[in-house]
Design a protein around this motif. Structure first.
Motif, PDB file in Angstrom:
ATOM      1  N   ALA A 180       0.822  -1.216   0.000  1.00 32.84           N
ATOM      2  CA  ALA A 180       0.000   0.000   0.000  1.00 32.84           C
ATOM      3  C   ALA A 180       0.854   1.262   0.000  1.00 32.84           C
ATOM      4  O   ALA A 180       0.320   2.360  -0.123  1.00 32.84           O
ATOM      5  CB  ALA A 180      -0.924   0.013   1.214  1.00 32.84           C
ATOM      6  N   ASP A 256       0.648   5.615  -1.947  1.00 30.44           N
ATOM      7  CA  ASP A 256       0.083   5.741  -0.598  1.00 30.44           C
ATOM      8  C   ASP A 256      -1.396   5.384  -0.668  1.00 30.44           C
ATOM      9  O   ASP A 256      -2.245   6.209  -0.984  1.00 30.44           O
ATOM     10  CB  ASP A 256       0.268   7.156  -0.065  1.00 30.44           C
ATOM     11  N   PHE A 258      -2.959   3.676   1.981  1.00 32.33           N
ATOM     12  CA  PHE A 258      -3.311   3.213   3.322  1.00 32.33           C
ATOM     13  C   PHE A 258      -4.729   3.591   3.727  1.00 32.33           C
ATOM     14  O   PHE A 258      -5.393   2.838   4.447  1.00 32.33           O
ATOM     15  CB  PHE A 258      -2.288   3.731   4.337  1.00 32.33           C
ATOM     16  N   ARG A 287       2.254  -5.488   7.065  1.00 29.87           N
ATOM     17  CA  ARG A 287       1.663  -4.172   7.320  1.00 29.87           C
ATOM     18  C   ARG A 287       0.221  -4.122   6.821  1.00 29.87           C
ATOM     19  O   ARG A 287      -0.664  -3.565   7.485  1.00 29.87           O
ATOM     20  CB  ARG A 287       2.513  -3.107   6.623  1.00 29.87           C
ATOM     21  N   LEU A 288      -0.025  -4.710   5.658  1.00 32.61           N
ATOM     22  CA  LEU A 288      -1.387  -4.753   5.124  1.00 32.61           C
ATOM     23  C   LEU A 288      -2.311  -5.541   6.047  1.00 32.61           C
ATOM     24  O   LEU A 288      -3.423  -5.104   6.358  1.00 32.61           O
ATOM     25  CB  LEU A 288      -1.388  -5.401   3.733  1.00 32.61           C
ATOM     26  N   ALA A 291      -3.216  -3.658   9.082  1.00 35.64           N
ATOM     27  CA  ALA A 291      -4.045  -2.473   8.856  1.00 35.64           C
ATOM     28  C   ALA A 291      -5.474  -2.810   8.447  1.00 35.64           C
ATOM     29  O   ALA A 291      -6.373  -1.981   8.630  1.00 35.64           O
ATOM     30  CB  ALA A 291      -3.402  -1.581   7.805  1.00 35.64           C
TER      31      ALA A 291
END
Length: 327
Positions: A180, A256, A258, A287-288, A291
């Motif tokens: 992301a 970006d 996110f 990280r994905l 999140a």
């Protein structure tokens, strides 16, 4: 991501491979065709073709696989490949799910059999709008999106641009070897060299057609990849025009997405990555998964960026598990 920039710039080095062209090509084709009995040759899996016209008039090549008669309970699975690839990315998944699910395969704009693009119409916003149009024309009911690398980014951009689709038409997502954001450090070198690479495109295409195996082995697969997987990746990436390197590159330094991850949390999501992926390292998948609320993380030991060709079984299983959950 300096590694991605380095890999892209290395494309020019293949021009000098001409002296070994005949031997290299023979070795690559031989490796690709050394299949176990019953295997289907790479590049030969095809189905009914359609053309979807993008908002800017670019023709998009789409192929649709219908399920076995009477088996229409599940959602349509839409597969979206990555940068410098085409729908053959999903060779093994297509075979594994053939007859069991309705599937749609896209050649992204500029790639495969779809129409050519320029730097001006190669943004993630273009890819997301293309995907929305394919879903509208060929989705037929509920849809699960499966995206690799830039294909996964197109799905996340779709969530940013068309959030109303998620939890409605789109009922599930599988993100494979993608990110992301926070991919690159430093200045976008390839953007500054874009004009040179475009001008030299035909020469670079010629050089890459002889042998891109060393680049593929270094960046696309894990250290212990089967030579057949290397040959498949080599064949697919070598046929992509070199200009795609610079046309699509500007999407990545400023990536970006996110904010879009909150929309993805509206549907079941599986995030999958090889532990030896050098282009979108596993930390991006972690990280994905962190999140996206409720996301499932699958790490494939030893696999590289082209995990779906290198170790297809975990990818097959991840897609199948999510689809079965939605039946």
């Amino acid at each position: 991501m300096r590694r991605l920039t380095t890999a892209a710039l290395t494309a020019g080095a293949f021009v000098g491979a001409g002296l070994a062209a005949s031997a290299v090509r023979h070795r690559r084709i031989t490796a690709r065709r050394e299949h176990l009995p019953g295997d289907t040759p790479f590049g030969s899996v095809r189905s009914t073709g359609h053309t979807v016209i993008a908002a800017d008039g670019t023709p998009l090549h789409v192929e649709v696989e219908e399920p076995a008669a009477g088996d229409r309970r599940g959602p349509t699975i839409v597969f979206v490949h990555g940068w410098m690839c085409d729908q053959d990315t999903w060779h093994f998944q297509r075979l594994a799910l053939r007859g069991r699910a309705r599937m749609v395969f896209i050649d992204q704009r500029g790639h495969g059999a779809s129409g050519a693009t320029t730097a001006e119409n190669s943004s993630l916003a273009h890819l997301a709008d293309d995907l929305a149009r394919v879903i509208a024309e060929h989705g037929r009911g509920r849809v699960v999106l499966v995206g690799h690398s830039m294909g996964g980014m197109a799905i996340m951009q779709l969530a940013a641009d068309h959030p109303q689709l998620f939890g409605g038409t789109v009922v599930g997502v599988v993100l494979v070897g993608t990110s992301a954001g926070k991919l690159m450090r430093g200045k976008p070198v390839l953007e500054r060299l874009g004009g040179v690479v475009r001008a030299a495109g035909p020469v670079l295409d010629w050089g890459r057609s002889f042998n891109s195996t060393s680049l593929v082995r270094r960046w696309a697969v894990g250290p212990d990849a089967d030579p057949r997987a290397v040959a498949m990746c080599d064949e697919m990436i070598a046929r992509a025009p070199t200009r795609l390197l610079v046309d699509f590159y500007p999407n990545f330094p400023s990536l970006d997405l996110f904010e879009a991850l909150r929309t993805l949390a509206d549907v079941p999501v599986t995030v999958l990555c090889g532990t030896d992926d050098l282009l979108t390292p596993a930390k991006h998948s972690r990280r994905l998964a962190e999140a996206i609320e409720g996301a499932r993380l699958v790490l494939v030991p030893g696999a590289g960026h082209m995990v779906m060709l290198e170790q297809p079984e975990p990818v097959d299983a991840a897609v199948t598990a999510l689809v079965d959950r939605l039946r």
